[in-house]
Design an enzyme around this catalytic site. Structure first.
Site, PDB file in Angstrom:
ATOM      1  N   ASP A   1       0.839  -1.509  -0.709  1.00 34.60           N
ATOM      2  CA  ASP A   1       0.352  -0.326  -0.225  1.00 34.60           C
ATOM      3  C   ASP A   1       1.093   1.358  -0.029  1.00 34.60           C
ATOM      4  O   ASP A   1       1.677   1.579   0.925  1.00 34.60           O
ATOM      5  CB  ASP A   1      -0.669   0.224   0.978  1.00 34.60           C
ATOM      6  CG  ASP A   1      -1.982   0.605   1.052  1.00 34.60           C
ATOM      7  OD1 ASP A   1      -2.751   0.850   0.728  1.00 34.60           O
ATOM      8  OD2 ASP A   1      -2.026   1.990   1.003  1.00 34.60           O
ATOM      9  N   ILE A   2       0.423   2.224  -0.866  1.00 31.99           N
ATOM     10  CA  ILE A   2       1.718   3.175  -1.072  1.00 31.99           C
ATOM     11  C   ILE A   2       0.884   3.826   0.298  1.00 31.99           C
ATOM     12  O   ILE A   2       2.428   4.705   0.490  1.00 31.99           O
ATOM     13  CB  ILE A   2       0.599   4.306  -2.015  1.00 31.99           C
ATOM     14  CG1 ILE A   2       1.801   5.197  -2.742  1.00 31.99           C
ATOM     15  CG2 ILE A   2      -1.155   5.083  -1.280  1.00 31.99           C
ATOM     16  CD1 ILE A   2       1.494   5.996  -3.959  1.00 31.99           C
TER      17      ILE A   2
ATOM     18  N   HIS B   1     -10.385  -5.309  -3.360  1.00 31.15           N
ATOM     19  CA  HIS B   1      -8.886  -5.935  -3.244  1.00 31.15           C
ATOM     20  C   HIS B   1      -8.921  -6.254  -1.747  1.00 31.15           C
ATOM     21  O   HIS B   1     -10.086  -5.623  -0.780  1.00 31.15           O
ATOM     22  CB  HIS B   1      -7.663  -3.826  -3.210  1.00 31.15           C
ATOM     23  CG  HIS B   1      -8.578  -2.728  -2.613  1.00 31.15           C
ATOM     24  ND1 HIS B   1     -10.053  -2.028  -3.323  1.00 31.15           N
ATOM     25  CD2 HIS B   1      -8.484  -2.094  -1.254  1.00 31.15           C
ATOM     26  CE1 HIS B   1      -9.885  -1.408  -3.050  1.00 31.15           C
ATOM     27  NE2 HIS B   1      -9.910  -1.589  -1.508  1.00 31.15           N
TER      28      HIS B   1
ATOM     29  N   HIS C   1      -7.400  -6.305   1.940  1.00 30.18           N
ATOM     30  CA  HIS C   1      -5.797  -5.141   2.374  1.00 30.18           C
ATOM     31  C   HIS C   1      -5.777  -6.650   3.692  1.00 30.18           C
ATOM     32  O   HIS C   1      -6.042  -7.039   4.791  1.00 30.18           O
ATOM     33  CB  HIS C   1      -6.548  -3.643   3.616  1.00 30.18           C
ATOM     34  CG  HIS C   1      -7.474  -2.949   3.129  1.00 30.18           C
ATOM     35  ND1 HIS C   1      -5.649  -1.597   3.087  1.00 30.18           N
ATOM     36  CD2 HIS C   1      -8.199  -2.697   2.441  1.00 30.18           C
ATOM     37  CE1 HIS C   1      -7.054  -0.678   1.963  1.00 30.18           C
ATOM     38  NE2 HIS C   1      -7.996  -1.147   1.762  1.00 30.18           N
TER      39      HIS C   1
HETATM   40  P1  AMP Z   1      -9.697   1.340   0.319  1.00 30.41           P
HETATM   41  O1  AMP Z   1     -10.028   2.223   1.198  1.00 30.41           O
HETATM   42  O2  AMP Z   1     -10.305  -0.007   0.730  1.00 30.41           O
HETATM   43  O3  AMP Z   1     -10.491   1.647  -1.448  1.00 30.41           O
HETATM   44  O4  AMP Z   1      -8.391   2.109   0.172  1.00 30.41           O
HETATM   45  C1  AMP Z   1      -7.790   1.635  -0.906  1.00 30.41           C
HETATM   46  C2  AMP Z   1      -6.390   1.550  -0.527  1.00 30.41           C
HETATM   47  O5  AMP Z   1      -5.419   2.129  -1.814  1.00 30.41           O
HETATM   48  C3  AMP Z   1      -5.577   2.303   0.738  1.00 30.41           C
HETATM   49  O6  AMP Z   1      -5.114   2.084   1.279  1.00 30.41           O
HETATM   50  C4  AMP Z   1      -4.692   3.567  -0.516  1.00 30.41           C
HETATM   51  O7  AMP Z   1      -3.388   4.423   0.611  1.00 30.41           O
HETATM   52  C5  AMP Z   1      -4.080   2.784  -1.428  1.00 30.41           C
HETATM   53  N1  AMP Z   1      -3.756   2.791  -2.418  1.00 30.41           N
HETATM   54  C6  AMP Z   1      -4.305   4.172  -3.240  1.00 30.41           C
HETATM   55  N2  AMP Z   1      -3.234   3.971  -4.581  1.00 30.41           N
HETATM   56  C7  AMP Z   1      -2.071   3.425  -4.129  1.00 30.41           C
HETATM   57  C8  AMP Z   1      -1.333   3.230  -4.903  1.00 30.41           C
HETATM   58  N3  AMP Z   1      -1.046   3.475  -6.395  1.00 30.41           N
HETATM   59  N4  AMP Z   1       0.042   2.089  -5.012  1.00 30.41           N
HETATM   60  C9  AMP Z   1      -1.107   1.451  -3.704  1.00 30.41           C
HETATM   61  N5  AMP Z   1      -1.277   1.750  -3.529  1.00 30.41           N
HETATM   62  C10 AMP Z   1      -2.576   2.136  -3.225  1.00 30.41           C
END
Ligand code: AMP
Length: 123
Positions: free
Chosen positions: A35-36, A105, A107
């Site tokens: 995760d970023i 996704h 986590h």
């Molecule tokens: P959600 O709120 O469950 O949709 O989580 C989305 C997740 O995607 C968040 O934890 C973000 O930090 C992560 N995220 C968004 N853009 C990226 C990216 N380019 N690379 C990795 N993680 C990302």
């Protein structure tokens, strides 16, 4: 329920190689990457390669092969991450769960005690 997939979402762009990612594991059906904006010492995302908006969309419309490939990717990712002390898997789905990216996704969070899952509902 009608699911409409946006092919411009950030994870679709990662799958097409348009945005870089820090890959942990990949097979024909799933990709796992860091995760970023990590919320724990270990915070990895596992996503299917197919165009599914959410967990319930993937569960309903994904094929048996996609489901198996995805779950095997979860297992391989957990093994590579060394989460023997425990982990939490979260699939935020739609507005009430604050889903930000409309591509399913999971986590994987680990690396410290993670606290209670949610604030209890008061009586
Ligand atoms: P959600 O709120 O469950 O949709 O989580 C989305 C997740 O995607 C968040 O934890 C973000 O930090 C992560 N995220 C968004 N853009 C990226 C990216 N380019 N690379 C990795 N993680 C990302």
């Amino acid at each position: 329920m009608q699911f409409t997939y946006d092919p411009q979402n950030v994870f679709a762009r990662i799958l097409r190689g348009e945005i870089p990612n820090k890959t942990v594991f990949e097979n024909d059906w799933a990709l796992a990457f860091h995760d970023i904006n990590p919320q724990a010492p270990v915070h990895v995302m596992v996503i299917p390669k197919g165009p599914y908006v959410s967990l319930d969309h993937f569960a309903r419309d994904g094929t048996a092969q996609e489901h198996l490939g995805f779950m095997r990717a979860v297992a391989a990712t957990c093994d590579l991450l060394g989460v023997q002390d425990g982990f939490r898997a979260i699939a935020n789905s739609r507005d009430h769960a604050h889903q930000e990216v409309p591509h399913y996704h999971l986590h994987i969070l680990a690396g410290r005690p993670l606290g209670p899952m949610l604030v209890p509902v008061k009586g």
